[in-house]
Scaffold this active site. Structure first.
Site, PDB file in Angstrom:
ATOM      1  N   ASN A  50       0.830  -1.201   0.000  1.00 15.86           N
ATOM      2  CA  ASN A  50       0.000   0.000   0.000  1.00 15.86           C
ATOM      3  C   ASN A  50       0.865   1.251   0.000  1.00 15.86           C
ATOM      4  O   ASN A  50       1.960   1.285   0.568  1.00 15.86           O
ATOM      5  CB  ASN A  50      -1.021   0.000   1.147  1.00 15.86           C
ATOM      6  CG  ASN A  50      -0.441  -0.207   2.521  1.00 15.86           C
ATOM      7  OD1 ASN A  50       0.569  -0.875   2.693  1.00 15.86           O
ATOM      8  ND2 ASN A  50      -1.090   0.360   3.509  1.00 15.86           N
ATOM      9  N   GLU A  52       0.298   5.280   0.662  1.00 15.03           N
ATOM     10  CA  GLU A  52      -0.641   6.299   1.135  1.00 15.03           C
ATOM     11  C   GLU A  52      -0.224   7.689   0.662  1.00 15.03           C
ATOM     12  O   GLU A  52       0.839   7.876   0.058  1.00 15.03           O
ATOM     13  CB  GLU A  52      -0.742   6.210   2.660  1.00 15.03           C
ATOM     14  CG  GLU A  52      -1.315   4.869   3.085  1.00 15.03           C
ATOM     15  CD  GLU A  52      -1.579   4.745   4.575  1.00 15.03           C
ATOM     16  OE1 GLU A  52      -1.105   5.594   5.362  1.00 15.03           O
ATOM     17  OE2 GLU A  52      -2.284   3.778   4.941  1.00 15.03           O
ATOM     18  N   CYS A  61      -4.185   0.632  -2.396  1.00 11.86           N
ATOM     19  CA  CYS A  61      -4.015  -0.613  -1.640  1.00 11.86           C
ATOM     20  C   CYS A  61      -2.939  -1.498  -2.273  1.00 11.86           C
ATOM     21  O   CYS A  61      -2.656  -1.393  -3.472  1.00 11.86           O
ATOM     22  CB  CYS A  61      -5.315  -1.399  -1.609  1.00 11.86           C
ATOM     23  SG  CYS A  61      -6.623  -0.618  -0.668  1.00 11.86           S
ATOM     24  N   GLU A  63      -3.151  -4.620  -3.000  1.00 13.26           N
ATOM     25  CA  GLU A  63      -3.694  -5.503  -4.038  1.00 13.26           C
ATOM     26  C   GLU A  63      -3.739  -4.783  -5.388  1.00 13.26           C
ATOM     27  O   GLU A  63      -3.364  -5.335  -6.416  1.00 13.26           O
ATOM     28  CB  GLU A  63      -5.105  -5.963  -3.666  1.00 13.26           C
ATOM     29  CG  GLU A  63      -5.173  -6.798  -2.401  1.00 13.26           C
ATOM     30  CD  GLU A  63      -5.392  -5.966  -1.143  1.00 13.26           C
ATOM     31  OE1 GLU A  63      -4.882  -4.825  -1.061  1.00 13.26           O
ATOM     32  OE2 GLU A  63      -6.073  -6.470  -0.232  1.00 13.26           O
ATOM     33  N   CYS A  96     -10.264  -4.814   0.218  1.00 14.05           N
ATOM     34  CA  CYS A  96     -11.379  -3.870   0.324  1.00 14.05           C
ATOM     35  C   CYS A  96     -12.282  -4.009  -0.902  1.00 14.05           C
ATOM     36  O   CYS A  96     -11.954  -4.701  -1.876  1.00 14.05           O
ATOM     37  CB  CYS A  96     -10.859  -2.435   0.449  1.00 14.05           C
ATOM     38  SG  CYS A  96     -10.306  -1.719  -1.116  1.00 14.05           S
ATOM     39  N   CYS A  99     -10.749  -3.054  -4.293  1.00 19.23           N
ATOM     40  CA  CYS A  99      -9.794  -4.053  -4.789  1.00 19.23           C
ATOM     41  C   CYS A  99     -10.527  -5.290  -5.298  1.00 19.23           C
ATOM     42  O   CYS A  99     -10.132  -5.879  -6.304  1.00 19.23           O
ATOM     43  CB  CYS A  99      -8.788  -4.419  -3.709  1.00 19.23           C
ATOM     44  SG  CYS A  99      -7.629  -3.071  -3.377  1.00 19.23           S
TER      45      CYS A  99
HETATM   46  N1  THU Z   1      -5.235  -1.536   2.613  1.00 19.94           N
HETATM   47  C1  THU Z   1      -4.663  -2.362   1.690  1.00 19.94           C
HETATM   48  O1  THU Z   1      -3.600  -2.057   1.140  1.00 19.94           O
HETATM   49  N2  THU Z   1      -5.289  -3.515   1.411  1.00 19.94           N
HETATM   50  C2  THU Z   1      -6.385  -3.985   2.055  1.00 19.94           C
HETATM   51  O2  THU Z   1      -6.821  -5.095   1.774  1.00 19.94           O
HETATM   52  C3  THU Z   1      -7.039  -3.178   3.073  1.00 19.94           C
HETATM   53  C4  THU Z   1      -6.501  -1.806   3.237  1.00 19.94           C
HETATM   54  C5  THU Z   1      -4.522  -0.322   2.987  1.00 19.94           C
HETATM   55  C6  THU Z   1      -5.102   0.961   2.470  1.00 19.94           C
HETATM   56  C7  THU Z   1      -4.552   1.951   3.499  1.00 19.94           C
HETATM   57  O3  THU Z   1      -3.238   2.318   3.099  1.00 19.94           O
HETATM   58  C8  THU Z   1      -4.436   1.139   4.768  1.00 19.94           C
HETATM   59  O4  THU Z   1      -4.481  -0.218   4.384  1.00 19.94           O
HETATM   60  C9  THU Z   1      -5.528   1.412   5.779  1.00 19.94           C
HETATM   61  O5  THU Z   1      -6.777   1.283   5.191  1.00 19.94           O
END
Ligand code: THU
Length: 141
Positions: A50, A52, A61, A63, A96, A99
């Site tokens: 991920n 941000e 994310c 994925e 999520c 994704c």
């Molecule tokens: N996140 C992912 O990378 N994958 C997931 O399956 C759930 C959430 C990340 C997005 C964000 O950077 C952090 O987790 C908190 O939501």
């Protein structure tokens, strides 16, 4: 052979790649680091983490990061074989909704292995996103 066993040794390189990508996650706002890895049918593997952003909605994310990198390397619909998602959260971390939708673009169904330091669980994309909206729906306007 289908990926129906969460302890199938074929998961190990994917899990390892996902943990390695997770170690490079950029998550200064949530502190929630995620790693992912996809396996293509030709045997290639692509990891993601991920990423941000100060504009929170700009977060990507793990994925989707893995999928986008795989597309740049040639992934097309139907080429996906499996996905692994790893975090250190005590509860396994499922993809999520965004994704799940992006994954559905590239795979009708997909084994999705969720893992943390102490366990793993195997799901299928069709179970995580039943009745997905796809290009087939668009062609019926
Ligand atoms: N996140 C992912 O990378 N994958 C997931 O399956 C759930 C959430 C990340 C997005 C964000 O950077 C952090 O987790 C908190 O939501």
């Amino acid at each position: 052979m289908a990926y129906t066993d969460p302890h199938d040794p074929r998961w190990e390189p994917l899990i390892e790649a996902a943990w390695e990508a997770r170690s490079r996650a950029y998550a200064p706002y949530s502190g929630f680091k995620v790693g992912a890895a996809v396996l293509l049918q030709d045997g290639r593997l692509q990891a993601g983490c991920n990423v941000e952003n100060a504009s929170y909605g700009g977060a990507i994310c793990a994925e989707r990061g893995a999928i986008c990198a795989a597309v740049a390397a040639g992934l097309r619909p139907g080429d996906l074989e499996a996905l692994v998602v790893v975090t250190e959260a005590p509860d396994l971390t499922p993809p999520c909704g965004f994704c799940r939708q992006v994954l559905a673009e590239f795979a009708e169904d997909l084994p999705v292995l969720l893992a943390n330091r102490s366990g793993r669980a195997l799901h299928r994309l069709q179970e995580l996103l039943p009745h997905a909206f796809t290009g087939r729906n668009l062609s019926q306007s």
